[in-house]
Design an enzyme around this catalytic site. Structure first.
Site, PDB file in Angstrom:
ATOM      1  CG  ASP A  88      41.422  10.414  15.397  1.00 13.83           C
ATOM      2  OD1 ASP A  88      40.376  10.465  16.070  1.00 13.83           O
ATOM      3  OD2 ASP A  88      41.416  10.290  14.144  1.00 13.83           O
ATOM      4  CD  GLU A 116      35.687  13.478  12.985  1.00 17.70           C
ATOM      5  OE1 GLU A 116      36.067  12.764  12.052  1.00 17.70           O
ATOM      6  OE2 GLU A 116      36.487  14.109  13.693  1.00 17.70           O
TER       7      GLU A 116
HETATM    8  C1  GLC Z   1      38.725  10.977  12.191  1.00 14.02           C
HETATM    9  C2  GLC Z   1      38.054  10.342  13.403  1.00 14.02           C
HETATM   10  C3  GLC Z   1      38.378   8.891  13.570  1.00 14.02           C
HETATM   11  C4  GLC Z   1      38.644   8.257  12.229  1.00 14.02           C
HETATM   12  C5  GLC Z   1      39.890   8.893  11.648  1.00 14.02           C
HETATM   13  C6  GLC Z   1      40.217   8.356  10.244  1.00 14.02           C
HETATM   14  O1  GLC Z   1      39.015  12.314  12.411  1.00 14.02           O
HETATM   15  O2  GLC Z   1      38.221  10.980  14.645  1.00 14.02           O
HETATM   16  O3  GLC Z   1      37.266   8.276  14.245  1.00 14.02           O
HETATM   17  O4  GLC Z   1      38.833   6.848  12.383  1.00 14.02           O
HETATM   18  O5  GLC Z   1      39.802  10.312  11.600  1.00 14.02           O
HETATM   19  O6  GLC Z   1      39.239   8.747   9.334  1.00 14.02           O
END
Ligand code: GLC
Length: 597
Positions: A300, A493
């Site tokens: 991530d 988030e």
């Molecule tokens: C974010 C998220 C994830 C996402 C990634 C790219 O922090 O946790 O779900 O796909 O970054 O944006």
């Protein structure tokens, strides 16, 4: 559960394609292999650098938009990066990834479908599959062939800001709908306008403990306008035993692998105190060896940096644990050089680099990217983005997602009704869409093309029959029916982690004000999760959970007028100070046949 051998066959290439992967692998230098393992954020690299460093993937994070944010600007921006990768020494195309988590939701004018919590209320795999397919067509039309969806979280605590990204607290619902979403995204033939799906965030997400995020969260969160204060449970610790992890949180990923999901994204959180991004047992022994996952694992956003204060150690641990592609997202040079050094030092093996690269190339081959004759971009047009057919599907999904929590006979509404309507969310596309829409955290007002709940009411009742004001304070005449929307403002988030889920005082006051001017009152809840409604429950003749219905929120009105054959059921328990509505709860409403607006 199907055998591992059967599952891994879903990832099997034809002999010719397998030979092409091996040919490329043999031809690549170590640096080129490490380049394939690198995913960079689009603002931190140029197409020429993609060529020079043989980068494997470029992404748009939430709000990472091209040009004016339109589909055609996206198509131009993405194509430039793809063209850059064609100029690399071996010409291996990049995968362009984006968070198309409820439609191609970064893109202006794209169809925005209900967030997963609302789709969970529909319990309808066919609908979710159709949404995945429509979203794939809109995403592929802009050149992006990888979506970081579906989220397979099993949310257990509604105080978590990502509750709305999960389908349900019931793993059976998550399993069925997650599989359907993947089938929709990847289609019957991945290389024909298919888009790689991404089962995320592996594994155990939704079971974090409130208050445990403080010691785990991103170092960068604190400089995100002081956001750090909210982050309480997101990215925290999953304090459950292995039996619970396997029985409640693993089944959606097993089904995803059975469906041939191309990629899996590691979870930021920790399990029993150990960060999952560095968890070899979960990422390699269980996911790859035991379950036969033969796609690739992506980290991530800056999940790498959370693993260890020492960057080199973090890189060593994350790649040895089983992460194949690292979402860097900024400093790709440092990452590539660090991996190279670690191989020189013997702390990473060439075997591991080859395994990761082979997984990535195999996935690109599955998508047809290694076959120069396969030009999906030529076969797609941005005209499909936001098309009428997809908007009708989104409206149907919004209607089916509405859950009637209480109804003292006021529903279904009838068309000859004078209505007093109030509440910002009744006429706000941004609030209806929620986070991950145009911008990372979404926004308020007309942030993109769409129809609001108020548009739907006016279409059915006639504009003159609906008196609307955001605050309703100037209202004096009495009306037969009041419709008030209460809401949460968009969040994303851990920025949405909230201990207190009661309605704000101004919204309680609005409900009570309208109550005094109408005979019957319907309260609509536009939120990413259950809210505590005790303060207004006694004022309402009906309460309807609308979740985050998306750009075609007028579908909610179809449910209010009884035009939905299978009304939504609670995907997550709804707790009040005095009682709890359990998963599956809904109050049947007499149905009409035709769509009403
Ligand atoms: C974010 C998220 C994830 C996402 C990634 C790219 O922090 O946790 O779900 O796909 O970054 O944006």
């Amino acid at each position: 559960m199907t055998s591992t051998k059967h599952r891994s066959q879903r990832y099997q290439l034809s002999e010719a394609r397998q030979a092409e992967v091996e040919r490329l692998l043999a031809a690549m230098t170590r640096r080129e292999k490490i380049g394939q393992m690198t995913q960079v954020e689009y603002g931190s690299i140029t197409p020429d650098q993609v060529a020079e460093w043989a980068i494997g993937s470029v992404l748009s994070g939430g709000g990472g938009n091209h040009g004016d944010g339109s589909a055609s600007a996206w198509r131009d921006g993405v194509s430039a990066f793809v063209a850059g990768s064609h100029r690399s020494r071996l010409g291996v195309p990049i995968l362009y990834g984006t968070d198309a988590v409820h439609g191609h939701s970064n893109v202006l004018g794209a169809t925005i479908f209900p967030h997963n919590i609302g789709l969970g209320a529909t319990r309808d795999p066919d609908l979710v599959r159709a949404i995945g397919r429509a979203s794939a067509l809109e995403t592929a039309a802009t050149g992006a062939r990888w979506s970081f969806a579906p989220c397979l979280a099993v949310p257990q605590d509604p105080r978590w800001g990502r509750t709305y990204e999960g389908f349900s607290e019931d793993p059976r619902v998550v399993t069925a709908l997650g599989r359907a979403a993947i089938e929709g995204w990847q289609g019957d033939q991945l290389e024909r306008a298919g888009v790689l799906a991404c089962a995320k965030h592996y594994v155990g997400e939704g079971a974090m403990v409130w208050g445990s995020a403080g010691s785990h969260r991103h170092p960068w969160i604190d400089w995100w306008d002081g956001w750090g204060a909210e982050w309480q449970i997101d990215q925290g610790d999953i304090a459950i035993d292995e039996y619970t992890l396997r029985s409640r949180h693993l089944p959606p990923f097993i089904a995803a692998i059975d469906a041939g999901v191309a990629t899996v994204m590691a979870c930021y959180a920790s399990w029993q105190g150990q960060r999952i991004h560095a968890h070899r047992y979960l990422l390699s022994d269980v996911l790859k060896d035991e379950l036969g996952f033969a796609g690739f694992v992506v980290s991530d956003w800056m999940g790498l940096e959370q693993v260890d204060a020492d960057y080199t150690t973090a890189v060593e641990r994350v790649i040895n644990a089983g992460v194949d592609m690292v979402m860097v997202p900024f400093d790709f040079r440092r990452f590539i050089a660090t991996v190279d050094d670690l191989v020189d030092q013997g702390r990473l093996t060439q075997l591991r680099i080859d395994d990761a690269t082979r997984r990535i190339l195999t996935t690109k081959a599955r998508l047809g990217l290694l076959d120069p004759r396969n030009d999906v971009e030529a076969a797609t047009s941005v005209d499909v983005v936001g098309c009428a057919e997809h908007r009708a599907l989104a409206r149907r999904a919004a209607a089916a997602s509405a859950v009637v929590l209480t109804n003292n006979g006021v529903l279904p509404l009838v068309s000859e009704t004078a209505v007093l309507a109030a509440g910002q969310a009744l006429d706000d596309v941004g609030i209806s869409c929620g986070g991950w829409t145009i911008e990372w955290a979404g926004g308020q007002g007309p942030i993109t093309e769409g129809r609001t709940i108020l548009d739907g009411l006016r279409a059915v009742l006639g504009a003159n029959a609906v008196t609307y004001s955001r605050g309703a304070t100037e209202q004096t005449e009495r009306r037969a029916v009041g419709i008030v929307a209460v809401h949460e403002l968009p969040y994303v988030e851990g920025g949405g982690d909230r201990a207190d889920l009661r309605l704000p005082e101004d919204q309680v006051a609005l409900v009570r004000h309208v109550r005094r001017h109408v005979d019957r009152l319907v309260v609509l809840v536009v939120s990413g999760r259950p809210l505590v409604l005790d303060a207004i429950a006694g004022d309402a003749d009906a309460i309807v959970a609308c979740w985050l219905p998306g750009s075609q929120a007028d579908g909610i009105v179809d449910a209010l007028f009884g035009a939905v054959a299978d009304p939504g059921q609670l995907p997550i328990r709804w707790k009040h100070e005095s009682t709890t509505w359990s998963v599956g709860h809904n109050v049947p409403v007499a149905t009409h046949t035709a769509e009403v607006c």
